[in-house]
Design a protein around this motif. Structure first.
Motif, PDB file in Angstrom:
ATOM      1  N   PRO A   1       0.799  -1.238   0.000  1.00 28.75           N
ATOM      2  CA  PRO A   1       0.000   0.000   0.000  1.00 28.75           C
ATOM      3  C   PRO A   1       0.827   1.282   0.000  1.00 28.75           C
ATOM      4  O   PRO A   1       0.322   2.334  -0.410  1.00 28.75           O
ATOM      5  N   ASP A   2       2.077   1.215   0.444  1.00 26.76           N
ATOM      6  CA  ASP A   2       2.908   2.414   0.504  1.00 26.76           C
ATOM      7  C   ASP A   2       3.775   2.605  -0.736  1.00 26.76           C
ATOM      8  O   ASP A   2       4.531   3.583  -0.825  1.00 26.76           O
ATOM      9  N   LEU A   3       3.686   1.685  -1.678  1.00 29.44           N
ATOM     10  CA  LEU A   3       4.519   1.746  -2.880  1.00 29.44           C
ATOM     11  C   LEU A   3       3.771   2.460  -4.008  1.00 29.44           C
ATOM     12  O   LEU A   3       2.605   2.159  -4.271  1.00 29.44           O
ATOM     13  N   SER A   4       4.448   3.379  -4.655  1.00 28.04           N
ATOM     14  CA  SER A   4       3.884   4.033  -5.833  1.00 28.04           C
ATOM     15  C   SER A   4       3.972   3.078  -7.018  1.00 28.04           C
ATOM     16  O   SER A   4       5.069   2.697  -7.431  1.00 28.04           O
ATOM     17  N   ILE A   5       2.802   2.664  -7.549  1.00 24.85           N
ATOM     18  CA  ILE A   5       2.742   1.728  -8.671  1.00 24.85           C
ATOM     19  C   ILE A   5       2.084   2.438  -9.846  1.00 24.85           C
ATOM     20  O   ILE A   5       0.954   2.903  -9.752  1.00 24.85           O
ATOM     21  N   ASN A   6       2.819   2.547 -10.943  1.00 26.65           N
ATOM     22  CA  ASN A   6       2.371   3.324 -12.098  1.00 26.65           C
ATOM     23  C   ASN A   6       2.369   2.447 -13.345  1.00 26.65           C
ATOM     24  O   ASN A   6       3.374   2.375 -14.068  1.00 26.65           O
ATOM     25  N   PRO A   7       1.273   1.737 -13.641  1.00 28.46           N
ATOM     26  CA  PRO A   7       1.263   0.822 -14.784  1.00 28.46           C
ATOM     27  C   PRO A   7       1.277   1.539 -16.121  1.00 28.46           C
ATOM     28  O   PRO A   7       0.748   2.641 -16.260  1.00 28.46           O
ATOM     29  N   VAL A   8       1.888   0.889 -17.100  1.00 24.99           N
ATOM     30  CA  VAL A   8       1.884   1.376 -18.475  1.00 24.99           C
ATOM     31  C   VAL A   8       1.350   0.247 -19.352  1.00 24.99           C
ATOM     32  O   VAL A   8       1.894  -0.855 -19.351  1.00 24.99           O
ATOM     33  N   TYR A   9       0.288   0.531 -20.087  1.00 21.92           N
ATOM     34  CA  TYR A   9      -0.321  -0.465 -20.962  1.00 21.92           C
ATOM     35  C   TYR A   9       0.144  -0.172 -22.388  1.00 21.92           C
ATOM     36  O   TYR A   9      -0.332   0.758 -23.025  1.00 21.92           O
ATOM     37  N   THR A  10       1.077  -0.967 -22.870  1.00 15.68           N
ATOM     38  CA  THR A  10       1.651  -0.688 -24.182  1.00 15.68           C
ATOM     39  C   THR A  10       2.437  -1.879 -24.692  1.00 15.68           C
ATOM     40  O   THR A  10       2.718  -2.824 -23.948  1.00 15.68           O
TER      41      THR A  10
END
Length: 316
Positions: free
Chosen positions: A123-132
């Protein structure tokens, strides 16, 4: 979902039609990976015959302290073709002060479900998905928090799906993403006994055959095609001269197939080449990456079936 980036590139239709018009019909292997294809591949990785996944995981577990030291602190971890992110969890559970995790995957629906699970677990981790399609240049999301460097995580020997010429182009593209101090943690399948290799791609349960045929199912759904999956058989053999496993779908009969209104004729035993999986000697791979990366560390298993390597970006 917040903090997500989606890229657009030349269309699936253009790539599929171009491949089917060639004398040796081809299809881009990335189109295995719709949601169903991603799920099938996850099942394949758990098969007894399929050594790469369990071998790579064992290498990671046995060498984790050294791998963590090599990656360093305050890192932005970018995973290409992240799938279920199971191997990444091993890293995330041990890495100190991970600034952000950026999973990159072509199947949006599959990745979205994985990200939802990861956000609950971390929960404390910045997760930034990229769909490509990560094989083409793509934009990495802006990282708001301070960080030291980027590390690209590319496990599973997927680099072997590229022809060596394409692999060099891909590595050149990845190197431009990395600032000085950045690196790449990559899985590389090694040359070994032919029987071991062919068994891994011809499992008794037929999962690899279903995975191979799923590319036709995907094309049928997306491109108004009428491939009959029952009229093709799975074939995977090791081409020793080229150092690669070759996967094909072989027509069982003379037949006509229509894709987006264009008709293609198949004669009996004609094939569609769907995937290559190149295997490397350690020295061969070092030479492959040398224009952009320096091999800083190599970890292997006791049988030398597989390697996990840390590559330091040498382009400033």
């Amino acid at each position: 979902m917040e903090n997500q980036v989606k890229e657009c590139h030349p269309t699936m239709l253009e790539e599929v039609l171009d491949g089917l018009r060639k004398p040796q019909k081809k299809l881009p292997s990335k189109y295995f990976y719709d949601e169903r294809g991603s799920q099938l591949f996850e099942q394949i990785t758990r098969l007894d015959e399929y050594y790469p996944t369990r071998t790579e995981v064992a290498i990671m577990r046995e060498n984790m302290p050294e791998i963590i030291r090599q990656i360093g602190r305050d890192v932005v971890l970018v995973e290409l073709g992240s799938g279920s992110s199971e191997k990444t969890k091993l890293l995330l559970d041990h890495l100190p002060h991970v600034t952000a995790y950026i999973p990159v995957e072509i199947s949006e629906k599959f990745l979205s479900s994985v990200v939802e699970h990861l956000r609950k677990k971390y929960p404390d981790l910045s997760i930034n998905p990229v769909y490509t399609d990560y094989t083409r240049p793509f934009q990495v999301p802006d990282i708001e928090q301070p960080y030291d460097h980027f590390v690209v995580f590319y496990p599973g020997s997927t680099i072997g799906n590229f022809h060596p010429r394409q692999a060099r182009q891909f590595l050149a593209t990845i190197s431009t993403m990395l600032e000085p101090g950045g690196g790449m943690l990559i899985g590389v399948d090694l040359k070994k006994d032919n029987e071991v290799l062919e068994r891994a791609y011809n499992d008794k349960q037929g999962l690899t055959a279903r995975f191979n045929k799923n590319i036709l199912r995907h094309i049928n759904r997306e491109l108004d095609a009428d491939f009959s999956l029952d009229k093709f058989r799975h074939c995977a053999t090791y081409n020793e001269g080229k150092g690669r496993i070759e996967m094909h779908l072989v027509s069982k009969t003379d037949q006509e197939v229509t894709v987006a209104g264009e008709q293609f004729h198949f004669i009996r035993d004609e094939s569609i080449h769907t995937e290559n999986s190149y295997k490397y000697a350690l020295k061969e791979f070092e030479e492959l990456v040398s224009d952009w990366f320096t091999v800083e560390n190599v970890w292997t298993d006791q049988h030398n079936y597989f390697s996990l390597q840390y590559l330091q970006n040498n382009i400033s």
